[in-house]
Design a protein around this motif. Sequence first.
Motif, PDB file in Angstrom:
ATOM      1  N   LYS A   1      41.406  44.250  39.606  1.00 43.54           N
ATOM      2  CA  LYS A   1      41.837  45.392  40.423  1.00 43.54           C
ATOM      3  C   LYS A   1      41.602  45.124  41.904  1.00 43.54           C
ATOM      4  N   LYS A   2      40.657  44.210  42.217  1.00 41.21           N
ATOM      5  CA  LYS A   2      40.361  43.926  43.623  1.00 41.21           C
ATOM      6  C   LYS A   2      41.378  42.983  44.252  1.00 41.21           C
ATOM      7  N   TRP A   3      42.207  42.357  43.422  1.00 38.43           N
ATOM      8  CA  TRP A   3      43.221  41.446  43.993  1.00 38.43           C
ATOM      9  C   TRP A   3      44.177  42.226  44.873  1.00 38.43           C
TER      10      TRP A   3
ATOM     11  N   LEU B   1      38.191  44.999  36.078  1.00 37.92           N
ATOM     12  CA  LEU B   1      37.681  45.501  37.358  1.00 37.92           C
ATOM     13  C   LEU B   1      37.843  44.445  38.448  1.00 37.92           C
ATOM     14  N   ASP B   2      37.610  43.154  38.073  1.00 37.38           N
ATOM     15  CA  ASP B   2      37.775  42.065  39.046  1.00 37.38           C
ATOM     16  C   ASP B   2      39.226  42.000  39.527  1.00 37.38           C
TER      17      ASP B   2
END
Lengths: 310, 221
Positions: free
Chosen positions: A90-92, A87-88
């Motif tokens: 995916k924010k990139w 999930l982390d």
Amino acid sequence: MSLSTIMTNYFLRHVQVMLFSLGQLWRQPVASLMTVTVIGIALALPAGLFVLQQNMTTVSEQWDDSNQITLFLKTTISQVEGKQLSLDLKKWPNIAQVQFQSAAQSLSEFRQLSGLGDLLDSLPNNPLPAVIIIYPAEDIVSPDAIGSLLARLEAMPQVEQAQLDMEWLQRLRSINETIHRGISILAILLSLSVLLIIGNTIRLAILSRQSEIKVMKLVGATDRFVRRPFLYTGFWYGLVGGIVAWITLMLTLSVISSPIDELIGHYGSNFDLQWFSLTMLTTLPSIGVVLGAAGAWLAVSRHIHMIEPN
Amino acid sequence: MIQFTDVYKRYPNRYEALSGLSFHLNKGEMAFLTGHSGAGKSTLLKLIALIERCSHGQVLVNKQNLTHLPKRKIPYYRRQIGLVFQDHNLLHDRTVFDNVALPLVIAGENHREIGRRVRASLDKVGLLGKERNLPIALSGGEQQRVGIARAVVNRPAILLADEPTGNLDPDLSRDIMQLFEQFNQVGTTVFIATHDHDLIHTLPYRQIQLHQGRLAKREVE
């Protein structure tokens, strides 16, 4: 005589000479057939390799969008931690999509694909890691950009290994490029040999008609007139050679297409070898005609003016 | 029509085939070129047909100076001359018709005209029925007639013949000579190299006799 009559006469004369040279080839069927077959094979070989290489390019292009990175997580990372990490990630901004696959899912996928279920059952614990599949953002396409993304991912503490699935594709492309150049060189060399074969055949034809050429020059034939039937002979050799090449190519490819389809099928692709080519039906004879005329030109320009009545 | 002025022909091996030759052949004349083998008869004909060029002097044919005629114009020049050879020089893989048609095809005549003139020409030499035959199927005399038909088919101003009766028996030779006379009677300049003395002594034409590349004597009757 009006201009149109002159043009018509000129055109008719060319048609006549064209048919005359064809008739001469027809009257020596064995010799002509051998020459034409050699030309056909020499043209079919690079053309066949070219078709295969084109198909290879098509395949690698189909896989172009499968530009993805696989992260193998350390086995110490739990499923919850792994999910959180995905999930982390995916924010990139340079990552478009992620897909988390737990160790258990990896195991069942492997069991399904490999058919080694029994062997896996005998293992005390799951040897496979959890995996995050990362699809980079659309603007991340250059090897540099992908490389730096890959390095950043690899440096993360939870990651055992980051693997670019592109690597094998790039290798395939390099191989493809090597093959492409090899085929080009082969094509040039074989074209040259077609040129020389036709040149030599025409040279022999000229020498065997030496006395005829002398007679024609005695009754007022220009070099151009004497040259014409030989040029058309080269034209016919090239044209028919090109058609023979096409037939050879189509037969060969149709024979090997089904095993190739099967072979590629094993790699999970529903690829169909595109072997039938009408473009080749125009290309090969055109190349043949150009080479034939050029080879004939080489021969006539060297020999016709040397044959003078004496 | 044919004028030689102080013509020399030397070959690269320094053999001098013709030395200071001068003579003149009028338009519409018929003449014989005589002399022993090696006297220079063939060389002289080759100079007229531009198969060779003279080393010195001037050759004028049909008002053209052959010394200055560029190579690319030679084919067009040769179309004004009909050549007859001792060994016929026919193309053996083509029919009599195609052999006779060759000069017309080369000159780019249209199909109908070619057919008409080839048949007229074959008619004159008496071979109209043999147009579909290959030369090999004809006798020596007939082959020579085909050669003559080919030489006259484009109505040349000059007819040159090199030993046209060399391989023929006396009767056939006489027939061939009569053919040449017929062409001469319609205005063609005819020049025949021959050593067939028995035959030409019976005929009322000028003899140009060569001896070691020079003019030996002139007989005008």
